[in-house]
Design a protein around this motif. Sequence first.
Motif, PDB file in Angstrom:
ATOM      1  N   MET A   1       0.836  -1.184   0.000  1.00 28.37           N
ATOM      2  CA  MET A   1       0.000   0.000   0.000  1.00 28.37           C
ATOM      3  C   MET A   1       0.880   1.247   0.000  1.00 28.37           C
ATOM      4  O   MET A   1       1.943   1.257   0.567  1.00 28.37           O
ATOM      5  N   ALA A   2       0.382   2.266  -0.633  1.00 30.26           N
ATOM      6  CA  ALA A   2       1.185   3.471  -0.861  1.00 30.26           C
ATOM      7  C   ALA A   2       0.793   4.602   0.091  1.00 30.26           C
ATOM      8  O   ALA A   2      -0.275   4.616   0.675  1.00 30.26           O
ATOM      9  N   ASP A   3       1.700   5.557   0.199  1.00 32.62           N
ATOM     10  CA  ASP A   3       1.448   6.794   0.922  1.00 32.62           C
ATOM     11  C   ASP A   3       0.814   7.775  -0.063  1.00 32.62           C
ATOM     12  O   ASP A   3       1.361   8.020  -1.141  1.00 32.62           O
ATOM     13  N   ILE A   4      -0.323   8.343   0.292  1.00 32.28           N
ATOM     14  CA  ILE A   4      -1.089   9.187  -0.647  1.00 32.28           C
ATOM     15  C   ILE A   4      -0.279  10.381  -1.127  1.00 32.28           C
ATOM     16  O   ILE A   4      -0.294  10.700  -2.316  1.00 32.28           O
ATOM     17  N   GLU A   5       0.441  11.045  -0.261  1.00 31.88           N
ATOM     18  CA  GLU A   5       1.172  12.240  -0.677  1.00 31.88           C
ATOM     19  C   GLU A   5       2.330  11.898  -1.618  1.00 31.88           C
ATOM     20  O   GLU A   5       2.603  12.631  -2.549  1.00 31.88           O
ATOM     21  N   ARG A   6       2.973  10.769  -1.395  1.00 27.22           N
ATOM     22  CA  ARG A   6       4.060  10.334  -2.281  1.00 27.22           C
ATOM     23  C   ARG A   6       3.512   9.986  -3.657  1.00 27.22           C
ATOM     24  O   ARG A   6       4.126  10.297  -4.680  1.00 27.22           O
ATOM     25  N   THR A   7       2.340   9.361  -3.686  1.00 28.18           N
ATOM     26  CA  THR A   7       1.713   9.021  -4.965  1.00 28.18           C
ATOM     27  C   THR A   7       1.255  10.284  -5.686  1.00 28.18           C
ATOM     28  O   THR A   7       1.519  10.459  -6.879  1.00 28.18           O
ATOM     29  N   LEU A   8       0.594  11.186  -4.977  1.00 26.39           N
ATOM     30  CA  LEU A   8       0.097  12.411  -5.606  1.00 26.39           C
ATOM     31  C   LEU A   8       1.225  13.323  -6.071  1.00 26.39           C
ATOM     32  O   LEU A   8       1.036  14.129  -6.988  1.00 26.39           O
ATOM     33  N   ALA A   9       2.391  13.205  -5.480  1.00 24.25           N
ATOM     34  CA  ALA A   9       3.550  14.024  -5.888  1.00 24.25           C
ATOM     35  C   ALA A   9       3.967  13.724  -7.328  1.00 24.25           C
ATOM     36  O   ALA A   9       4.659  14.535  -7.956  1.00 24.25           O
ATOM     37  N   LYS A  10       3.539  12.618  -7.874  1.00 23.32           N
ATOM     38  CA  LYS A  10       3.859  12.251  -9.261  1.00 23.32           C
ATOM     39  C   LYS A  10       3.025  13.032 -10.282  1.00 23.32           C
ATOM     40  O   LYS A  10       3.273  12.970 -11.471  1.00 23.32           O
ATOM     41  N   PHE A  11       2.008  13.759  -9.793  1.00 17.72           N
ATOM     42  CA  PHE A  11       1.102  14.494 -10.678  1.00 17.72           C
ATOM     43  C   PHE A  11       1.253  15.995 -10.491  1.00 17.72           C
ATOM     44  O   PHE A  11       1.532  16.471  -9.394  1.00 17.72           O
ATOM     45  N   LYS A  12       1.056  16.749 -11.564  1.00 20.65           N
ATOM     46  CA  LYS A  12       1.034  18.213 -11.493  1.00 20.65           C
ATOM     47  C   LYS A  12      -0.416  18.600 -11.180  1.00 20.65           C
ATOM     48  O   LYS A  12      -1.290  18.557 -12.057  1.00 20.65           O
ATOM     49  N   ILE A  13      -0.658  18.961  -9.939  1.00 19.78           N
ATOM     50  CA  ILE A  13      -2.017  19.221  -9.460  1.00 19.78           C
ATOM     51  C   ILE A  13      -2.396  20.676  -9.692  1.00 19.78           C
ATOM     52  O   ILE A  13      -1.630  21.586  -9.362  1.00 19.78           O
ATOM     53  N   LYS A  14      -3.582  20.872 -10.249  1.00 19.09           N
ATOM     54  CA  LYS A  14      -4.109  22.220 -10.479  1.00 19.09           C
ATOM     55  C   LYS A  14      -4.956  22.664  -9.294  1.00 19.09           C
ATOM     56  O   LYS A  14      -4.851  23.792  -8.838  1.00 19.09           O
ATOM     57  N   SER A  15      -5.834  21.772  -8.807  1.00 16.98           N
ATOM     58  CA  SER A  15      -6.679  22.120  -7.667  1.00 16.98           C
ATOM     59  C   SER A  15      -6.963  20.870  -6.840  1.00 16.98           C
ATOM     60  O   SER A  15      -6.951  19.751  -7.348  1.00 16.98           O
ATOM     61  N   ARG A  16      -7.212  21.124  -5.553  1.00 16.98           N
ATOM     62  CA  ARG A  16      -7.483  20.018  -4.636  1.00 16.98           C
ATOM     63  C   ARG A  16      -8.508  20.476  -3.616  1.00 16.98           C
ATOM     64  O   ARG A  16      -8.291  21.456  -2.905  1.00 16.98           O
ATOM     65  N   ARG A  17      -9.619  19.762  -3.571  1.00 17.16           N
ATOM     66  CA  ARG A  17     -10.675  20.037  -2.596  1.00 17.16           C
ATOM     67  C   ARG A  17     -11.117  18.730  -1.979  1.00 17.16           C
ATOM     68  O   ARG A  17     -11.598  17.840  -2.681  1.00 17.16           O
ATOM     69  N   GLU A  18     -10.900  18.609  -0.671  1.00 17.21           N
ATOM     70  CA  GLU A  18     -11.256  17.399   0.074  1.00 17.21           C
ATOM     71  C   GLU A  18     -10.726  16.156  -0.632  1.00 17.21           C
ATOM     72  O   GLU A  18      -9.528  15.983  -0.727  1.00 17.21           O
ATOM     73  N   ASN A  19     -11.596  15.325  -1.173  1.00 21.98           N
ATOM     74  CA  ASN A  19     -11.160  14.072  -1.800  1.00 21.98           C
ATOM     75  C   ASN A  19     -11.141  14.150  -3.326  1.00 21.98           C
ATOM     76  O   ASN A  19     -11.018  13.136  -3.992  1.00 21.98           O
ATOM     77  N   ARG A  20     -11.271  15.349  -3.900  1.00 24.15           N
ATOM     78  CA  ARG A  20     -11.289  15.523  -5.367  1.00 24.15           C
ATOM     79  C   ARG A  20     -10.113  16.380  -5.804  1.00 24.15           C
ATOM     80  O   ARG A  20      -9.867  17.451  -5.270  1.00 24.15           O
ATOM     81  N   ILE A  21      -9.421  15.874  -6.836  1.00 19.60           N
ATOM     82  CA  ILE A  21      -8.225  16.556  -7.331  1.00 19.60           C
ATOM     83  C   ILE A  21      -8.318  16.689  -8.845  1.00 19.60           C
ATOM     84  O   ILE A  21      -8.733  15.747  -9.528  1.00 19.60           O
ATOM     85  N   GLN A  22      -7.953  17.842  -9.367  1.00 17.97           N
ATOM     86  CA  GLN A  22      -7.807  18.059 -10.817  1.00 17.97           C
ATOM     87  C   GLN A  22      -6.325  18.215 -11.087  1.00 17.97           C
ATOM     88  O   GLN A  22      -5.638  18.992 -10.433  1.00 17.97           O
ATOM     89  N   ALA A  23      -5.830  17.451 -12.061  1.00 20.21           N
ATOM     90  CA  ALA A  23      -4.401  17.482 -12.377  1.00 20.21           C
ATOM     91  C   ALA A  23      -4.208  17.440 -13.890  1.00 20.21           C
ATOM     92  O   ALA A  23      -5.128  17.117 -14.638  1.00 20.21           O
ATOM     93  N   PHE A  24      -2.998  17.770 -14.296  1.00 18.34           N
ATOM     94  CA  PHE A  24      -2.630  17.665 -15.704  1.00 18.34           C
ATOM     95  C   PHE A  24      -2.254  16.215 -15.973  1.00 18.34           C
ATOM     96  O   PHE A  24      -1.455  15.631 -15.249  1.00 18.34           O
ATOM     97  N   CYS A  25      -2.835  15.630 -16.996  1.00 21.86           N
ATOM     98  CA  CYS A  25      -2.580  14.230 -17.315  1.00 21.86           C
ATOM     99  C   CYS A  25      -1.161  14.076 -17.861  1.00 21.86           C
ATOM    100  O   CYS A  25      -0.799  14.730 -18.843  1.00 21.86           O
ATOM    101  N   PRO A  26      -0.360  13.199 -17.246  1.00 22.74           N
ATOM    102  CA  PRO A  26       1.014  13.006 -17.708  1.00 22.74           C
ATOM    103  C   PRO A  26       1.119  12.135 -18.958  1.00 22.74           C
ATOM    104  O   PRO A  26       2.192  12.020 -19.541  1.00 22.74           O
TER     105      PRO A  26
END
Length: 71
Positions: A1-26
Amino acid sequence: MADIERTLAKFKIKSRRENRIQAFCPAHDDKNASLSILLSDNKLLLYCHAGCQVETILKATGLTFADLFIG
């Protein structure tokens, strides 16, 4: 199982609200942040509104399906 912040660090995030994130698709030359990421039941769900497959997104980030399950 992964750490959420380490996994999300792989994405360029535009916005983050609670459990919903918008990012640029790599997986493609994304100029509109077309990747939706949802945290649901200790897993990350990925959806590219431009049509990229999850496997392609994971390959572009160096992640695996196991990284989408948060511990």
